[in-house]
Design a protein around this motif. Structure first.
Motif, mmCIF file in Angstrom:
data_model
loop_
_atom_site.group_PDB
_atom_site.id
_atom_site.type_symbol
_atom_site.label_atom_id
_atom_site.label_comp_id
_atom_site.label_asym_id
_atom_site.label_seq_id
_atom_site.Cartn_x
_atom_site.Cartn_y
_atom_site.Cartn_z
ATOM 1 N N ASN A 339 0.814 -1.466 -0.087
ATOM 2 C CA ASN A 339 -0.291 0.282 0.104
ATOM 3 C C ASN A 339 1.078 1.110 0.194
ATOM 4 O O ASN A 339 0.582 2.049 -0.940
ATOM 5 N N ILE A 340 2.133 1.165 0.463
ATOM 6 C CA ILE A 340 3.088 2.300 0.811
ATOM 7 C C ILE A 340 4.242 2.044 -0.001
ATOM 8 O O ILE A 340 5.103 3.399 0.351
ATOM 9 N N GLU A 341 3.836 1.566 -0.474
ATOM 10 C CA GLU A 341 4.991 0.996 -1.975
ATOM 11 C C GLU A 341 6.342 0.827 -1.611
ATOM 12 O O GLU A 341 7.235 1.948 -2.098
ATOM 13 N N ASP A 342 6.384 0.542 -0.338
ATOM 14 C CA ASP A 342 7.403 0.257 -0.370
ATOM 15 C C ASP A 342 7.870 -1.282 -0.342
ATOM 16 O O ASP A 342 7.744 -2.444 0.041
ATOM 17 N N GLU A 343 8.456 -1.468 -1.559
ATOM 18 C CA GLU A 343 8.790 -2.885 -2.190
ATOM 19 C C GLU A 343 10.011 -3.935 -1.550
ATOM 20 O O GLU A 343 9.712 -4.792 -1.624
ATOM 21 N N ARG A 344 10.980 -3.216 -1.132
ATOM 22 C CA ARG A 344 11.562 -3.621 -0.239
ATOM 23 C C ARG A 344 10.982 -4.976 0.465
ATOM 24 O O ARG A 344 11.040 -6.397 0.904
ATOM 25 N N SER A 345 10.480 -3.466 1.549
ATOM 26 C CA SER A 345 9.854 -4.644 2.425
ATOM 27 C C SER A 345 8.647 -5.839 2.353
ATOM 28 O O SER A 345 8.892 -6.381 2.816
ATOM 29 N N ALA A 346 8.054 -5.201 1.370
ATOM 30 C CA ALA A 346 7.531 -6.184 0.984
ATOM 31 C C ALA A 346 7.762 -7.071 0.598
ATOM 32 O O ALA A 346 6.905 -8.303 0.500
ATOM 33 N N PHE A 375 2.257 -7.526 -10.752
ATOM 34 C CA PHE A 375 1.916 -6.746 -11.616
ATOM 35 C C PHE A 375 1.923 -5.124 -12.134
ATOM 36 O O PHE A 375 2.195 -4.345 -12.482
ATOM 37 N N LYS A 376 1.552 -4.585 -10.345
ATOM 38 C CA LYS A 376 1.547 -3.331 -10.527
ATOM 39 C C LYS A 376 3.057 -2.865 -10.164
ATOM 40 O O LYS A 376 3.236 -2.248 -10.741
ATOM 41 N N CYS A 377 4.180 -3.783 -10.024
ATOM 42 C CA CYS A 377 5.561 -3.630 -10.001
ATOM 43 C C CYS A 377 5.287 -3.626 -11.712
ATOM 44 O O CYS A 377 7.263 -3.511 -12.020
ATOM 45 N N ARG A 378 4.727 -3.790 -12.624
ATOM 46 C CA ARG A 378 4.659 -3.972 -14.202
ATOM 47 C C ARG A 378 6.039 -5.688 -14.715
ATOM 48 O O ARG A 378 6.637 -5.455 -15.417
ATOM 49 N N LYS A 379 5.950 -5.919 -13.218
ATOM 50 C CA LYS A 379 6.925 -7.046 -13.633
ATOM 51 C C LYS A 379 5.952 -8.506 -13.728
ATOM 52 O O LYS A 379 5.149 -9.666 -13.202
ATOM 53 N N LEU A 380 5.799 -8.046 -15.455
ATOM 54 C CA LEU A 380 4.562 -10.167 -15.430
ATOM 55 C C LEU A 380 4.880 -11.304 -15.885
ATOM 56 O O LEU A 380 4.060 -11.544 -15.238
#
Length: 425
Positions: A339-346, A375-380
């Protein structure tokens, strides 16, 4: 509330609530001061039958279903419950059989229609129910013969089967404790279930309604209800309020449980923090949600598997009445960091989640959630891989179709053999 423990602190909360409510009414304020000074638990029934601000304020709270104020009345309600329950036991021992009592009241026309539509069905009546053994007393309260625009006079006849008595809530003849003994009052505690057997109109705007006490007679259900009565906690109220989407009040009752009971188990503490985290996430307070989920995680000793095959709830892993595991917590932390776009922690908590023990459905939920994130990160291609794994895990579950639709929707975004997406841009 009848079986919860209350002390002087809780009574002070109730008296303070009274004083705020009647601050500008000197007579009522003096009544409350006198009651607070002379209060005795074994006089709870008598206090309720008096024509006083206690009777009026309590019934107002019950009518408006104000959970916060109702809980501040819990200490008095507990005393009323216990005295009523003890009185009922005495009367049953003395041979009380099936009884018939009456209640009279004026109702607006729309309520009359609701009652007519409910004939043959089960209903509950809000709050404590005062009845009388005397038909003429009920007729007086119903205002039979009096005209009031838009209102109808209703007399209820309550038929109580002795087999239903003392199962869920007590009721008793309170004549010896009442301020008005000539009314021969029988008082029912909150929570009785009734079946409307009959309803008929007689005269002008006069109605007669017959209600019969109802019970399931299911011994397993009875044991569950009795156990709940003996072990009710603030967190149980929080769970109910959460299901009713009253999130502010739910958080308040969860916090009370944490503040007032230092001896609650780690598992119970985990349940509270986990639910507070779910509420915080739903409310958009992501940083609070992270804090709550991490506190929940600190309370978990093991990662046990929970089988929820019939569930198709695919968002946060919130399973009522089942202890949250590390898999649940890590899954929800993954969601909040998404939700907070913290990709590393996710990604970190996603890896932690998939390493935990759990049912196939739980792991499929984690994989599906992270597939959406990829998908949101465009890594399809990564998204496709996770969703395919999720679909494979639930192929024998009732939720298979829902998972498969998610995968099919993703596939429309992948390049075709011509190098273009199957959807228009």
């Amino acid at each position: 509330m009848g079986h919860m423990h209350y002390d002087e602190h809780h009574f002070n909360q109730m008296w303070n609530l009274f004083h705020r409510r009647y601050f500008v009414n000197a007579t009522a304020a003096q009544q409350i001061r006198n009651l607070a000074d002379d209060y005795k638990a074994d006089q709870a029934i008598n206090y309720y039958t008096q024509d006083s601000c206690l009777f009026r304020f309590l019934n107002e709270i019950l009518r408006l279903e104000n959970f916060e104020n109702l809980f501040k009345f819990g200490c008095y309600i507990s005393d009323l419950y216990n005295q009523l329950e003890n009185l009922e036991k005495q009367q049953i021992q003395n041979g009380r059989q099936n009884i018939t009592v009456f209640r009279g009241k004026k109702y607006p026309t729309q309520v009359i229609q609701q009652l007519k539509d409910s004939v043959g069905n089960l209903i509950t009546l809000n709050g404590l129910i005062s009845t009388t053994k005397m038909y003429n007393v009920a007729a007086r309260f119903a205002g039979i013969g009096e005209k009031r625009e838009g209102y109808n006079s209703v007399i209820f006849e309550f038929k109580i089967d002795s087999k239903c008595i003392n199962l869920y809530r007590p009721c008793a003849d309170i004549k010896t404790f009442s301020q008005f003994p000539d009314e021969k009052e029988v008082l029912f505690f909150m929570g009785f279930i009734w079946k409307i057997e009959f309803m008929d109109n007689y005269g002008t705007n006069n109605w007669y309604v017959v209600l019969e006490s109802y019970t399931d007679y299911n011994p397993e259900l009875t044991r569950s209800i009795l156990d709940a009565r003996l072990n009710y906690k603030y967190s149980d109220v929080g769970d109910i309020l959460q299901q009713l989407s009253d999130h502010t009040s739910a958080i308040d009752f969860y916090q009370r449980m944490l503040d007032e009971d230092e001896n609650i188990s780690g598992q119970h503490r985990c349940h509270i923090y986990f639910n507070m985290g779910v509420i915080a996430e739903d409310s958009g307070r992501n940083l609070d949600a992270i804090n709550y989920f991490k506190q929940a995680n600190s309370c978990v000793k093991s990662s046990e598997s929970v089988d929820i095959e019939e569930s198709t709830q695919l968002k946060p892993l919130l399973v009522p009445n089942i202890a949250a595991t590390k898999l649940h917590i890590y899954n929800n932390l993954t969601r909040v960091y998404m939700n907070i776009e913290d990709e590393r922690s996710a990604r970190k908590y996603f890896q932690d989640a998939v390493e935990q023990n759990g049912s196939q459905f739980e792991h499929a939920t984690v994989l599906r959630n992270f597939g959406f994130f990829e998908f949101k990160c465009r890594k399809l291609q990564d998204a496709k891989r996770y969703l395919e794994q999720a679909v494979d895990l639930v192929k024998d579950y009732v939720c298979y179709g829902d998972f498969k639709r998610s995968l099919d929707a993703l596939l429309t975004h992948l390049p075709t053999s011509t190098g273009t997406s199957t959807t228009s841009s």
